[in-house]
Design an enzyme around this catalytic site. Sequence first.
Site, PDB file in Angstrom:
ATOM      1  N   GLY A  40      59.396 -35.511  36.084  1.00 41.21           N
ATOM      2  CA  GLY A  40      58.869 -36.669  35.387  1.00 41.21           C
ATOM      3  C   GLY A  40      59.927 -37.738  35.217  1.00 41.21           C
ATOM      4  N   GLY A  42      59.331 -40.884  33.378  1.00 42.60           N
ATOM      5  CA  GLY A  42      59.083 -41.868  32.333  1.00 42.60           C
ATOM      6  C   GLY A  42      60.330 -42.033  31.497  1.00 42.60           C
ATOM      7  CB  SER A 284      50.169 -54.213  21.489  1.00 37.44           C
ATOM      8  OG  SER A 284      51.157 -53.911  20.532  1.00 37.44           O
ATOM      9  NE  ARG A 330      49.386 -46.763  17.209  1.00 43.07           N
ATOM     10  CZ  ARG A 330      50.155 -46.644  18.285  1.00 43.07           C
ATOM     11  NH1 ARG A 330      50.193 -45.499  18.951  1.00 43.07           N
ATOM     12  NH2 ARG A 330      50.900 -47.659  18.693  1.00 43.07           N
ATOM     13  CG  HIS A 401      47.408 -44.579  22.792  1.00 44.49           C
ATOM     14  ND1 HIS A 401      47.624 -45.288  23.959  1.00 44.49           N
ATOM     15  CD2 HIS A 401      48.531 -44.753  22.042  1.00 44.49           C
ATOM     16  CE1 HIS A 401      48.818 -45.863  23.910  1.00 44.49           C
ATOM     17  NE2 HIS A 401      49.390 -45.543  22.769  1.00 44.49           N
ATOM     18  CD  GLU A 425      51.840 -38.575  25.497  1.00 41.33           C
ATOM     19  OE1 GLU A 425      50.633 -38.545  25.194  1.00 41.33           O
ATOM     20  OE2 GLU A 425      52.314 -39.433  26.272  1.00 41.33           O
TER      21      GLU A 425
END
Length: 637
Positions: A40, A42, A284, A330, A401, A425
């Site tokens: 990965g 990212g 955003s 959120r 998300h 993550e």
Amino acid sequence: MKLDSKIPSGPVQQKWDKHRFETKLVNPANKRKYEILVVGTGLAGSSAAAALAELGYHVKVFCIQDSPRRAHSIAAQGGINAAKNYPNDGDSIYRLFYDTVKGGDFRAREANVYRLAQVANNIIDQCVAQGVPFAREYGGTLANRSFGGAQVSRTFYARGQTGQQLLLGAYSSLMRQVGKGSVKMFPRREMLELVVVDGAARGIVCRNLVTGDVESYSGHAVLLCTGGYGQVFYLSTNAIASNCSAAWRAHKHGALFANPCYTQIHPTCIPVSGDYQSKLTLMSESLRNDGRVWVPKKKGDSRSPDTIPEEERDYFLERKYPSFGNLVPRDVASRNAKQMIDEGRGVGDTGLSVYLDFGDAIKRLGESVVREKYGNLFDMYHHITDENPYKVPMRIYPAVHYTMGGLWVDYNLMTTIPGLFCLGEANFSDHGANRLGASALMQGLADGYFIIPYTLGGYLASSKLPKIDLGHAQFKAMETAVAKRAQELLSIKGKRTPGDFHRALGHIMWDKVGMARNKKGLEEALREIPKLREEFWKDVNVTGAGRELNQTLERAGRVADFLELGELMARDALHREESCGGHLREEHQTPDGEAKRDDANFAYVAAWEHKGDDAAHALHKEPLAFEEVHLTQRSYA
């Protein structure tokens, strides 16, 4: 199996410093003897690979895209948190720690969260030195803005493309090491198996996505930095290539999967527009600094928003949560938006959205200032919806998300398989039942730049890892397993596409394992998902061949894994008889509809062990102790 989190003793403020001092080091000359595999690219993967290569390790990096610049971290818009306290508004490392534990609804480890807050300031310094173009105030100091779940301004940003700019910083550091020969890059590879030798992770098996060849690579340790599994819901803000396969393969080899039902619902996404849409687009959270969220007070009010007078509008977040207003976390914003829509007060043609209105901000600041702060986000919204948000309110709706669940890791970021580390993550460690905005980028870079260089060294210095080659029987066995699985998918010759099965799974997951759940729906999901999986292995149609570029075969393999993970998510959600974060069990809520936790019975990490394809998962519990932030019912009023 006993879970040992390896959390250091002592005050939380001293744990990381103490642990770094007590962790064994690898001599600089000896670092050149070790081969590290990073899966990965990212923010977590690129930063880890660059940092480890800079120290002298030999690193091999595996990128599912054609370039690390296409990693999904690029999609993060709003910012990255750190407690620099530049606005002098009362922030501190402890307050960032407190807000993050509280924002996660008391379902994260205190020690991990404090360490995250502690190293966040270093991230900003590192990224500024790399040339990341953070926004600045007129006097030249770095600018900050507010994000949900905090009453201070601690979010550093680069307009609405913070993820892209941070990723380019990590990418430049990574490519510097590629140029020096310390890192070997392997683009367009997908990890499909983990190789475990004598109980330790010693390699991976990949599919070359261009040629279809099965390839093996050996190393002294494996770092999984493969992101989250939100695509299990089919419609999410994740990139189409985002998947769970690497983590799921590791899970089947003995890595426990923790809190799989903890998924984040983001409140500000562009609403679904049709049955055959394949992806959702995020707006955003930073927009909630100046945008006001509202719905009509009357049910079924379909008038144009500009004709609805102020006294007939319900600014429901400001009404219910006056201390935080539109900047509630959120999960709170998402749950309340859903409540408004369930009451019949949703807006737009489908009724599945609420307004995010910038009319007041434009009057107060002027359109030019709003354009300067959010211009690229407004342009993106305009291109996708053909509505001009400078003239009419945006329409937003909650969407999947981020995933707070992931592979269980200890304080060193190591899974229950020695030598297999998991960063960003892909692990479960820092966010509990809800991630605060601008914390994903913080965790990815903290894990990669500032944590894994210490903890990986401690593992290598304490382990005897004999040399192995690719001729080892375990490599051959895993290569055979990958080839056999591909051939099995190709041989079914059914009538339904992998995407069709994925969409069907997504409907089950969103309807019954999504924001609001109940026992009846979860039990239905646990009957429907295995049935759908059985149909998949009888009726999926995978065209083409294995030894070629074959995106249908790629998709089929990922959907097969999602069908297994989806069942575990439903089982995890069913066992957790409480509401926490964005996960509302309808049987467990306060009279005013807020999440109702059960700390007496569920203040633990649920870590699931794979016991075989035909056997039920086994549940292991890691108790969570709260010594610094006392357990309370969350309130943002």
